[in-house]
Design an enzyme around this catalytic site. Structure first.
Site: not given
Length: 614
Positions: A335, A411
């Site tokens: 990350h 969605k």
């Protein structure tokens, strides 16, 4: 006239630098939000979390910090100066503070994993054919990045910063005793030309370019992977990669000992310099279809343990592609260097590439044998390995993972109601948490700051006051359905407003962190606002959430930020939503399966609110 022949790779790198400069110039610098605005929004964010008396106490502290001639004003002026004289006023600080100075293991705690839809093979032959295609696809994407042909991405009509893309390749995190650092070997001239392949805990250097700079064809790569397989039968080899899963201070000390030997140093450097790592995993125990997605997410995230595939990882590496013999595959990324959106762009490219047939005929050039990397293990390193094995297995056994596919709607349902799908799902997550724990908690969602030069991320905070009002009313039979619908719309709109603020560089969390770090850099005491118990509560993220920005049925997974918290990742598609939930077994209050079932029930109930006849 003198003609100079430039190799294809060098030519593409020169073009790449020119195009990047042009793209960067069109992206504005990240603004420093007004101090008064941030402090006001901070107090508002605390309202759903604190009782009135504690809120009043914090209000006085915040007021003193932000008043005329205060320490807050002085620090704000210094941040504005910093913004004028730096590439990005917060990103370097953020990476250092959030990642490189964090001492927790990268496995589970930091590195996100993305598990992708199962491929249609079930043995090592199919594994190697697909792995060859995957490598070729990643190299094809890298060629676009290097040549400057990668299309600049846009959001809301604005170009996005593309700086992170070149950083994905030939980069690695290096452990240190107090903090880590990141090395990037992808230099414009003569960058690394190899990847690392790991099988049965054995590491190989695989050159993926011909002498003229062209990438190997799929059939050439496949031939090389067959050679690697023939040299990596299961033996009593030590799983050296498990060392990288340790606590960072411990791994930093072991790293110094490991590199004390010349052979080890050469092997480690070749891994660190490689373009990326490919992990060829052994088959894992078969389980029910219901639990398959959870098992696969766990395999990508940590390798399944010391008796499974965890030894096939080098957790410091920025990009690790995992391909199992059973058709499972995915990506694990570090990350400090990588963020979700660039990774999603890379994966979308690879998936499209994998649908293309291989039409390139392999040249009749003999290829060198892939180089096996060796390690000399003395008694000290052996002890480091044994401790790393124990600690990783403890961590893996402590992690509870629950993945599920919610199939009643996706969605499109929220869009039809003129609601933001992301805000709608965030509301459902907070409702589920409230139903399980009878309280709301500090939760963070991720907003990308790529609209700004060198931008990384900021948090979108919840719950809001509107969200709390809706949650408390939702299970109250005395509240009418119409009133609940109105409260839901207000809650979704409030969260969408926070999202917009964060995307525009007006979030509060990076700004507050910048003020704190500015004080530390000047040698001042940490300001009282950051020593207040309210700030500790507001940054104790019991809900770490994240949306996977991909068009595929992938599942993202990572561990909670705090011992008594959860991590909830979701991937909303048109008519379904993939979820992954993690928690730690050592905490008696949290339970990933219970939250998953409650979240599923909560989504059903929200649908019922709008469609009572369903």
């Amino acid at each position: 006239m003198i003609l100079v022949r430039i190799s294809p790779r060098k030519c593409s790198l020169l073009m790449h630098r020119a195009v990047l400069r042009q793209a960067h110039s069109s992206v504005p610098p990240q603004p420093v939000p007004p101090l008064g605005q941030t402090l006001q929004r901070y107090l508002r964010a605390l309202e759903p979390l604190l009782p009135a008396d504690e809120l009043e106490h914090t209000h006085r502290i915040v007021q003193k910090f932000g008043c005329s001639g205060s320490l807050g004003e002085k620090l704000q002026r210094e941040l504005i100066k910093r913004a004028k004289h730096s590439h990005n006023w917060i990103s370097d600080w953020w990476v250092q503070w959030a990642y490189l100075e964090c001492r927790q293991p990268l496995a589970v705690h930091s590195n996100p994993a993305i598990s992708l839809p199962k491929r249609d093979f079930t043995d090592w032959r199919g594994q190697l054919v697909f792995a060859s295609k995957l490598i070729a696809g990643v190299l094809d994407f890298k060629a676009e990045v290097d040549s400057g042909k990668l299309v600049v991405e846009y959001m809301r009509g604005q170009p996005l910063c593309m700086e992170l893309f070149p950083q994905l390749f030939s980069s690695c995190r290096i452990p240190g005793p107090k903090h880590d650092h990141v090395v990037h070997y992808g230099r414009p001239r003569r960058g690394p030309a190899h990847i690392t392949v790991v099988r049965n805990y054995q590491f190989f250097q695989l050159d993926v370019y011909n002498s003229d700079g062209t990438p190997l064809t799929e059939s050439q790569i496949h031939a090389q992977l067959l050679r690697i397989r023939s040299q990596s039968w299961k033996t009593d080899k030590e799983p050296m990669g498990i060392l990288t899963s340790e606590h960072r201070h411990t791994w930093g000390q072991a790293y110094t000992r490991l590199l004390g030997d010349k052979i080890n140093k050469e092997s480690v450097r070749l891994i660190e310099k490689s373009i990326f790592t490919l992990c060829l995993d052994s088959p894992v125990m078969r389980i029910s279809d219901e639990k398959y997605s959870s098992r696969m997410a766990a395999q990508i995230l940590h390798g399944g343990g010391t008796y499974s595939n965890s030894g096939n990882r080098w957790f410091d590496k920025t990009l690790q592609f995992v391909v199992g013999e059973d058709g499972s595959w995915g990506l694990l990324y570090e990350h400090a260097t990588a963020e979700g959106p660039p990774i999603a762009t890379l994966l979308d490219h690879v998936l499209k590439y994998c649908k293309k047939p291989d039409r390139v005929r392999a040249p009749l050039i003999p290829l060198p044998m892939p180089k096996k990397l060796y390690f000399y293990i003395n008694s000290e390193i052996k002890w480091d390995l044994e401790m790393a094995k124990q600690n990783l297995d403890i961590l893996i056994n402590d992690l509870d993972i629950n993945c599920f596919n919610f199939q009643r709607f996706g969605k499109e349902f929220a869009k039809q109601l003129k609601l933001s799908p992301n805000s709608f799902i965030q509301l459902a997550i907070q409702l589920a948490y409230y139903r399980v724990h009878n309280e709301v908690c500090a939760a963070c969602d991720i907003a990308s700051l790529r609209m700004f030069r060198g931008g990384r991320t900021d948090y979108i905070r919840s719950p809001t006051n509107q969200m709390l009002s809706f949650i408390q009313a939702f299970d109250d039979d005395a509240v009418s359905r119409e009133a609940k619908v109105q409260l839901l719309r207000e809650a979704v709109d409030a969260y969408s407003t926070l999202t917009e603020q964060s995307l525009m560089g007006q979030g509060i969390d990076r700004h507050l962190l910048g003020l704190k770090l500015q004080a530390i850099e000047e040698g001042l005491s940490v300001p009282r606002i950051f020593m207040d118990t309210a700030y500790g509560l507001a940054t104790h993220w019991k809900l770490r959430t994240g949306q996977v920005p991909t068009i595929t049925d992938s599942v993202m997974c990572f561990g909670p930020l705090v011992p008594d918290g959860y991590a909830v990742c979701y991937n909303p598609q048109q008519d379904h939503v993939h979820f992954s939930i993690t928690a730690f077994n050592c905490c008696e209050e949290t339970n990933a399966e219970k939250l998953a079932l409650t979240l599923e029930r909560s989504l059903w109930d929200l649908q019922e609110l709008f469609q009572p006849s369903v």
